[in-house]
Write a protein that holds these residues in place. Structure first.
Motif, PDB file in Angstrom:
ATOM      1  N   GLY A 233       0.703  -1.417  -0.032  1.00 49.14           N
ATOM      2  CA  GLY A 233       0.005  -0.029   0.002  1.00 49.14           C
ATOM      3  C   GLY A 233       0.829   1.406   0.051  1.00 49.14           C
ATOM      4  N   SER A 234       2.072   1.269  -0.133  1.00 40.50           N
ATOM      5  CA  SER A 234       3.011   2.333  -0.326  1.00 40.50           C
ATOM      6  C   SER A 234       3.828   2.397  -1.484  1.00 40.50           C
ATOM      7  N   ILE A 235       4.216   3.681  -2.107  1.00 36.95           N
ATOM      8  CA  ILE A 235       5.191   3.606  -3.059  1.00 36.95           C
ATOM      9  C   ILE A 235       6.692   3.422  -2.403  1.00 36.95           C
ATOM     10  N   VAL A 236       7.378   2.409  -2.643  1.00 38.25           N
ATOM     11  CA  VAL A 236       8.781   2.476  -2.232  1.00 38.25           C
ATOM     12  C   VAL A 236       9.892   2.838  -2.935  1.00 38.25           C
ATOM     13  N   GLU A 237       9.529   3.101  -4.341  1.00 41.07           N
ATOM     14  CA  GLU A 237      10.358   3.668  -5.146  1.00 41.07           C
ATOM     15  C   GLU A 237       9.838   4.301  -6.552  1.00 41.07           C
ATOM     16  N   TYR A 238      10.170   5.091  -6.991  1.00 40.86           N
ATOM     17  CA  TYR A 238       9.530   5.820  -8.189  1.00 40.86           C
ATOM     18  C   TYR A 238      10.785   6.629  -9.150  1.00 40.86           C
ATOM     19  N   GLY A 286       7.951  -0.425  11.301  1.00 36.22           N
ATOM     20  CA  GLY A 286       8.744   0.089  10.411  1.00 36.22           C
ATOM     21  C   GLY A 286       8.652   0.022   9.082  1.00 36.22           C
ATOM     22  N   CYS A 287       9.650  -0.072   8.302  1.00 32.00           N
ATOM     23  CA  CYS A 287       9.490  -0.417   6.945  1.00 32.00           C
ATOM     24  C   CYS A 287       8.566  -1.531   6.542  1.00 32.00           C
ATOM     25  N   PRO A 288       7.682  -1.630   5.759  1.00 32.01           N
ATOM     26  CA  PRO A 288       6.801  -2.694   5.543  1.00 32.01           C
ATOM     27  C   PRO A 288       7.509  -4.043   4.940  1.00 32.01           C
ATOM     28  N   PHE A 289       8.660  -3.765   4.279  1.00 30.49           N
ATOM     29  CA  PHE A 289       9.514  -4.744   3.724  1.00 30.49           C
ATOM     30  C   PHE A 289      10.619  -5.196   4.740  1.00 30.49           C
ATOM     31  N   THR A 302      11.802  -0.478  13.098  1.00 25.66           N
ATOM     32  CA  THR A 302      11.082   0.402  14.066  1.00 25.66           C
ATOM     33  C   THR A 302      10.686   1.948  13.315  1.00 25.66           C
ATOM     34  N   ARG A 303      11.292   2.106  12.346  1.00 21.87           N
ATOM     35  CA  ARG A 303      10.811   3.582  11.820  1.00 21.87           C
ATOM     36  C   ARG A 303      10.671   3.476  10.406  1.00 21.87           C
ATOM     37  N   LYS A 304       9.523   3.879  10.049  1.00 18.40           N
ATOM     38  CA  LYS A 304       9.162   3.619   8.493  1.00 18.40           C
ATOM     39  C   LYS A 304       9.873   4.896   8.003  1.00 18.40           C
ATOM     40  N   PRO A 305      10.462   4.492   6.466  1.00 20.21           N
ATOM     41  CA  PRO A 305      11.385   5.584   6.025  1.00 20.21           C
ATOM     42  C   PRO A 305      10.568   6.385   5.201  1.00 20.21           C
ATOM     43  N   ALA A 306      10.653   7.713   4.952  1.00 22.33           N
ATOM     44  CA  ALA A 306       9.969   8.462   3.966  1.00 22.33           C
ATOM     45  C   ALA A 306      10.866   8.293   2.767  1.00 22.33           C
ATOM     46  N   LEU A 307       9.976   8.945   1.664  1.00 20.92           N
ATOM     47  CA  LEU A 307      10.660   8.873   0.203  1.00 20.92           C
ATOM     48  C   LEU A 307      11.899   9.951   0.172  1.00 20.92           C
ATOM     49  N   VAL A 315      13.139   8.734  -6.323  1.00 26.41           N
ATOM     50  CA  VAL A 315      12.956   8.646  -5.172  1.00 26.41           C
ATOM     51  C   VAL A 315      12.672   7.211  -4.713  1.00 26.41           C
ATOM     52  N   VAL A 316      13.227   7.032  -3.201  1.00 23.60           N
ATOM     53  CA  VAL A 316      13.061   5.820  -2.826  1.00 23.60           C
ATOM     54  C   VAL A 316      12.863   5.937  -1.229  1.00 23.60           C
ATOM     55  N   ALA A 317      12.089   5.132  -0.808  1.00 24.82           N
ATOM     56  CA  ALA A 317      11.740   5.104   0.749  1.00 24.82           C
ATOM     57  C   ALA A 317      12.517   3.942   1.182  1.00 24.82           C
TER      58      ALA A 317
END
Length: 324
Positions: A233-238, A286-289, A302-307, A315-317
């Motif tokens: 449900g998130s864009i991890v790379e664009y 944190g990161c879903p992956f 523990t912490r979800k990365p921003a793009l 861009v990459v999360a």
């Protein structure tokens, strides 16, 4: 519709949740995306990543209840959440159209294919039955089906022919934005190539903007200008097609390419991504992956990365990358 924008479509911080029994399914988790006029964006990811939900959200087809949608979707600069259902009906099929995933279930078995295409045309254009029937026949011929087959029913067509009919319906009113949801999944390889060539030609003919939803990186390479890799449900790379294929960054994207056979080295073993997609009712903190990532650190868990921008539009999360 407002014309004061270079973008055909803008999605800002889109969340979609399904409240089922006592659980909440987190289908989309803050997706942001921009589609330039005339551009093709590929939405790539595994089954359950949220690709189709994104397409249905653009057409405001998420059932409510149980679906809850938050965020902003701008079509040609106008926020569709402010429009009435009647206004949305004038947009669906006319401004934004969708080729649905399964042609077998997209067509009404009790109506002839010509009648189904003509129905779409009459809904948006003020023309009579005869004129709509003629135009429906024109659309069939445009997708390579003889006009005289318009009086037949869906069960009389093969899978590839059904998909052509669905494409004719989607393009009947010359939409400005086309959402193609895995349009070749149900077809064999030779028919897939024909359908993809046809979609590419029709997109060029009508100067459409397009979102291609797929899990097939081969299709992406053939048809897309930019690519969004979607996971849980998130864009991890664009980035541009070149960014994603030649400067692959996110470990998930690397895993997708590692799952493809190498045509130059037939002895090389495939490297499938270990594990499964996370449960959308219980996403990692944190990161879903991170549970599947071979490079995951404690920060990832523990912490979800921003793009983060790593150059140009790319861009990459991922915590492994720093801004710039």
């Amino acid at each position: 519709m407002s014309e004061q924008t270079n973008y055909a479509l803008e999605i800002e911080n889109l969340f979609v949740e399904y409240h089922v029994d006592k659980e909440v399914v987190h289908a989309l988790n803050g997706i942001s995306l921009k589609l330039k006029k005339g551009e093709t964006v590929g939405l790539v990811g595994e089954t359950g990543a949220g690709k189709t939900t994104t397409g249905l959200s653009i057409l405001r087809l998420i059932p409510s209840p149980p679906g809850v949608v938050r965020g902003k979707i701008l079509v040609k600069g106008e926020d569709i959440s402010t429009l009435s259902e009647k206004q949305m009906e004038t947009i669906r099929g006319n401004v934004v159209s969708m080729i649905f995933q399964d042609p077998m279930t997209s067509l009404n078995p009790t109506k002839t294919v010509n009648d189904q295409i003509a129905e779409v045309i009459r809904l948006h254009e003020k023309i009579g039955k005869k004129e709509a029937a003629v135009k429906a026949g024109d659309m069939l011929e445009m997708v390579g089906i003889p006009r005289d087959r318009g009086g037949e029913y869906p069960h009389q067509f093969s899978g590839g022919m059904k998909q052509r009919v669905v494409i004719a319906m989607a393009l009947a009113c010359s939409p400005e934005i086309l959402i193609a949801d895995e349009p070749t999944t149900a077809l064999d390889v030779t028919i897939q190539a024909q359908v993809l060539d046809m979609i590419r030609e029709l997109k060029k003919k009508y100067d459409m903007s397009m979102i291609m939803i797929t899990h097939d990186l081969g299709i992406v390479a053939e048809i897309c200008d930019t690519v969004a890799i979607v996971y849980a449900g998130s864009i991890v790379e664009y980035g541009t097609l070149e960014d994603i294929f030649n400067r692959t960054a996110h470990p998930y994207t690397v895993g997708l390419f590692g799952s493809l056979p190498n045509m130059d080295d037939r002895t090389q073993r495939l490297k499938p991504i270990q594990g499964l997609m996370p449960d959308p009712t219980n996403l990692p903190e944190g990161c879903p992956f991170s549970p599947r990532c071979p490079q995951a650190t404690e920060e990832c868990r523990t912490r979800k990365p921003a793009l983060r921008n790593i150059g140009g539009e790319h861009v990459v999360a991922c915590h492994l990358f720093k801004e710039g």
